[in-house]
Scaffold this active site. Structure first.
Site, PDB file in Angstrom:
ATOM      1  N   ASP A 139      -2.945 -16.391  -1.964  1.00 58.16           N
ATOM      2  CA  ASP A 139      -3.387 -15.794  -3.231  1.00 58.16           C
ATOM      3  C   ASP A 139      -2.296 -15.095  -4.045  1.00 58.16           C
ATOM      4  OD1 ASP A 139      -3.271 -13.869  -1.209  1.00 58.16           O
ATOM      5  OD2 ASP A 139      -5.271 -13.045  -1.563  1.00 58.16           O
TER       6      ASP A 139
ATOM      7  N   THR B  91      -0.195  -5.894  -6.184  1.00 58.27           N
ATOM      8  CA  THR B  91      -1.421  -6.520  -5.695  1.00 58.27           C
ATOM      9  C   THR B  91      -2.346  -5.526  -4.996  1.00 58.27           C
ATOM     10  OG1 THR B  91      -2.278  -8.491  -4.577  1.00 58.27           O
ATOM     11  CG2 THR B  91      -0.498  -7.283  -3.457  1.00 58.27           C
TER      12      THR B  91
ATOM     13  N   ARG C  42       0.820  -1.220   0.000  1.00 59.91           N
ATOM     14  CA  ARG C  42       0.000   0.000   0.000  1.00 59.91           C
ATOM     15  C   ARG C  42       0.852   1.268   0.000  1.00 59.91           C
ATOM     16  NH1 ARG C  42      -5.503  -1.662   3.296  1.00 59.91           N
ATOM     17  NH2 ARG C  42      -5.076  -3.876   3.353  1.00 59.91           N
TER      18      ARG C  42
HETATM   19  C1  DMJ Z   1      -5.642  -5.797  -0.788  1.00 61.99           C
HETATM   20  O1  DMJ Z   1      -4.902  -5.286   0.238  1.00 61.99           O
HETATM   21  C2  DMJ Z   1      -4.779  -6.528  -1.767  1.00 61.99           C
HETATM   22  O2  DMJ Z   1      -5.461  -6.677  -2.959  1.00 61.99           O
HETATM   23  C3  DMJ Z   1      -4.345  -7.866  -1.283  1.00 61.99           C
HETATM   24  O3  DMJ Z   1      -3.632  -8.577  -2.240  1.00 61.99           O
HETATM   25  C4  DMJ Z   1      -5.536  -8.685  -0.873  1.00 61.99           C
HETATM   26  N1  DMJ Z   1      -6.380  -7.982   0.032  1.00 61.99           N
HETATM   27  C5  DMJ Z   1      -6.745  -6.627  -0.231  1.00 61.99           C
HETATM   28  C6  DMJ Z   1      -7.995  -6.444  -1.040  1.00 61.99           C
HETATM   29  O4  DMJ Z   1      -8.952  -7.358  -0.904  1.00 61.99           O
END
Ligand code: DMJ
Length: 646
Positions: free
Chosen positions: A410, A634, A281
């Site tokens: 994931d 991500t 983030r």
């Molecule tokens: C986000 O912080 C990112 O996409 C992460 O990979 C998974 N969880 C959240 C969103 O759902």
């Protein structure tokens, strides 16, 4: 030869009313006309005949367009948008500030009518072609416009290709072609695109309003109680949202956020942060914003947080701890375990690799590459699938035997592919691990639901299959599509499309049209519905994964049905999660439209990811963060694909 003036002009005089008697008999008129004609010179007669022939030819030539015009006026579809200006809506990635106030949220227009049927127990029969309202409309529209385009010799907007010359303002010689039916089609699509993009901008402004009024400089907005919550105490939402504001052309908001970063943001704080969350983030958000804006403020901040996170890698195994105190420079695992999460330690690579490339300081890349090297070699995988935990002391997988594409695993899969793309598709080990893992998914986790045969990704626990799927798994269609776009097997795209349908159904089957956090698929014969939701799993956290995948699927297939699905989902967010005083809230119960039960929290990824992916989904501009130039981390922060040095 000199011609007399009489011969220079055609002068015809008719018997006027002042000629005394008025004789209007047919015979008189015939004789009179003939007399007049005979009085004309040969040149005059030739000229008149020439003009008459010319008029006759013009009349024949203009007949179809006149009748078309008349048909449009009398019976045809009215195009109320025909006055708007053609032209590109969004300039690539460096938009100018938006000067106007927010436009009203557009209603769905008749041009793109969508199915809004939902709710169990009946699965919407888009799966059984005939009963599928939405798909039928989209397909019919595509067929109609293609046929229309072929007949008129133009390619219309639903016919997959738009003649870009036609779609620009005016024409080469300045001639106005506004009334051409082909142009009306193109403008309709442009108008729809504009209104949907504006709806996303407006949603962002509304979310920002709440954050600004009640949570400014704090991590997350609590929109119901008009307050905030702190996680790391670093203005998480503001940093996560920086590049979204830039991409959405919200420069005013961007500037106020930037000045907070310049004057208020400091990482010299005695706070524990989660390595993974702050990397994706904060570090990811700052690096991406630096690339989009070219402003070194963001690079300096990225270096600062990046270097403060490095103590996390000081472990016996070099597998990083989950938490770091960025003020003290001390890292540690959670209090209850010395394990880290596999997805967390393998989904920080894009960001640290990019930090090394920009700073020319190799330690960041080296630290995360070591993690990948170790995980690659570890025992305990199943056909390329990884367990969920890894021990920071001995570097081994723990809690073995459980395999999921959901929480805690994931983004391991996502980052295998994306690192390979980021590095110019040269790191074969990453590619091999990715391809093997996808085969592992197909072999061990892929099943079909009953009665409608939705393809889903379940979980495996010590050899036992569970038909449980987290919403988080909905990143997978997008990742598969991205892989296929980069030359991986075409059947990855087929699977992407099937899973995309399933993720959409996870929304549309719910009474609110919003997906729960976790679903269970029915597999036994005689089931009346495909999807079940346990009481504890009914919440929706405004997560992005489905919208993210819709973006990839639309961008890479050009199938507008994915935009239609996204629009439907956005409307449901508006309906059930919008808080009137500002912001959007996660909810507890997607199955109760009367009382979805707000949780009083707006996650930072709603601004960082969900709204950004909505915007990119609705934009038809493939140059707006081109997938051939950027790879998204991500948390939806675009980072550049490295230029080839070969
Ligand atoms: C986000 O912080 C990112 O996409 C992460 O990979 C998974 N969880 C959240 C969103 O759902």
């Amino acid at each position: 030869m000199h011609l007399s003036s009489r011969q220079d002009y055609v002068s015809i005089s008719f018997a006027g009313q002042g000629s005394g008697s008025y004789n209007n008999s047919k015979q008189w008129r015939r004789q009179s006309c003939w007399r007049k004609w005979k009085q004309l010179s040969r040149l005059q007669r030739s000229l008149i005949l020439f003009i008459l022939v010319l008029l006759f030819i013009c009349g024949i030539a203009s007949y179809p367009s006149v009748t078309e015009h008349l048909r449009g006026l009398t019976g045809g579809k009215q195009d109320t948008a025909s006055d708007s200006i053609l032209g590109p809506f969004v300039p690539f990635v460096l938009p100018e500030p938006a000067k106007q106030g927010p436009p009203p949220l557009p209603e769905l227009t008749s041009q793109r009518k969508l199915s809004n049927k939902r709710g169990p127990p009946v699965l919407q029969n888009r799966l059984q072609k005939k009963g599928n309202a939405s798909e039928t409309v989209v397909e019919d529209r595509a067929a109609d416009s293609k046929k229309e385009g072929e007949e008129k010799g133009v390619i219309s907007w639903r016919g997959a290709v738009i003649d870009t010359d036609e779609a620009t303002e005016g024409t080469k010689n300045g001639e106005n072609k506004e009334d051409a039916p082909a142009n009306r089609e193109v403008k309709t699509s442009k108008d729809l695109e504009s209104s949907w993009l504006e709806a996303v901008q407006e949603a962002f402004r509304h979310a920002w309003k709440g954050y600004k009024e009640f949570a400014w400089g704090h991590d997350e907005l609590r929109p119901i109680s008009k307050s905030y919550s702190e996680w790391f105490g670093l203005g998480l939402t503001l940093i996560d949202a920086l590049d979204t504001m830039w991409i959405l052309d919200l420069k005013e908001e961007f500037e106020e956020a930037k000045s907070w970063v310049a004057t208020e943001l400091t990482f010299n704080k005695n706070v524990d942060v989660n390595l993974f969350e702050s990397t994706i983030r904060i570090l990811g958000g700052l690096l991406s914003t630096y690339h989009l804006t070219g402003d070194t403020l963001f690079l300096d901040k990225a270096k600062d947080i990046g270097s403060r996170l490095m103590p996390a890698f000081n472990t016996p195994s070099k597998i990083p701890y989950s938490d770091v105190n960025i003020g003290k420079g001390i890292a540690h695992p959670p209090r209850w375990t010395s394990d880290s999460t596999v997805a967390e330690v393998t989904s920080i690579q894009l960001e640290f690799r990019e930090l090394s490339r920009l700073t020319q300081e190799p330690q960041y890349q080296a630290a995360v590459a070591e993690v990948m090297k170790q995980v690659h070699k570890l025992d305990g995988k199943l056909d390329g699938l990884v367990p969920m935990f890894i021990n920071t002391n001995n570097g081994q997988f723990t809690h073995q035997g459980i395999y999921t594409l959901g929480a805690r695993a994931d983004s391991y899969y996502e980052y295998l592919l994306k690192q390979w793309i980021q590095g110019g598709k040269k790191e074969n080990q990453l590619l091999e691990d990715y391809l093997q893992a996808i085969e592992g998914v197909k072999k061990n986790l892929l099943q079909k639901s009953s009665p409608n045969g939705l393809t889903f990704v379940g979980e495996l626990s010590h050899g036992q299959f569970s038909p449980k799927m987290d919403h988080l798994v909905c990143f997978l269609p997008g990742t598969l599509a991205l892989g296929a776009h980069n030359g991986l097997p075409a059947d990855h795209m087929d699977l992407a499309k099937e899973l995309m349908e399933t993720c959409y159904q996870m929304y549309i089957q719910m009474e609110t049209g919003l997906s729960p956090e976790i679903v269970h698929f029915n597999m036994h014969q005689g089931s009346t519905r495909d999807i079940d939701v346990k009481l504890a799993d009914r919440h929706n956290l405004l997560r992005p994964e489905t919208v993210e995948s819709l973006f990839y699927l639309h961008r890479l297939t050009k199938d507008h049905k994915y935009q239609d699905w996204g629009w439907e989902i956005l409307q449901n967010f508006e309906k059930y999660t919008k808080v009137s005083s500002g912001g959007y809230t996660s909810i507890n119960n997607v199955r109760d439209p009367e009382y979805p039960s707000p949780r009083d929290k707006m996650e930072s990824f709603f601004l960082g990811e969900t709204l950004k992916y909505f915007y990119l989904l609705f934009s038809n501009n493939t140059n707006l963060i081109s997938l051939d130039q950027y790879v998204f981390n991500t948390e939806a922060h675009p980072l550049p694909i490295w230029p080839s040095t070969a």
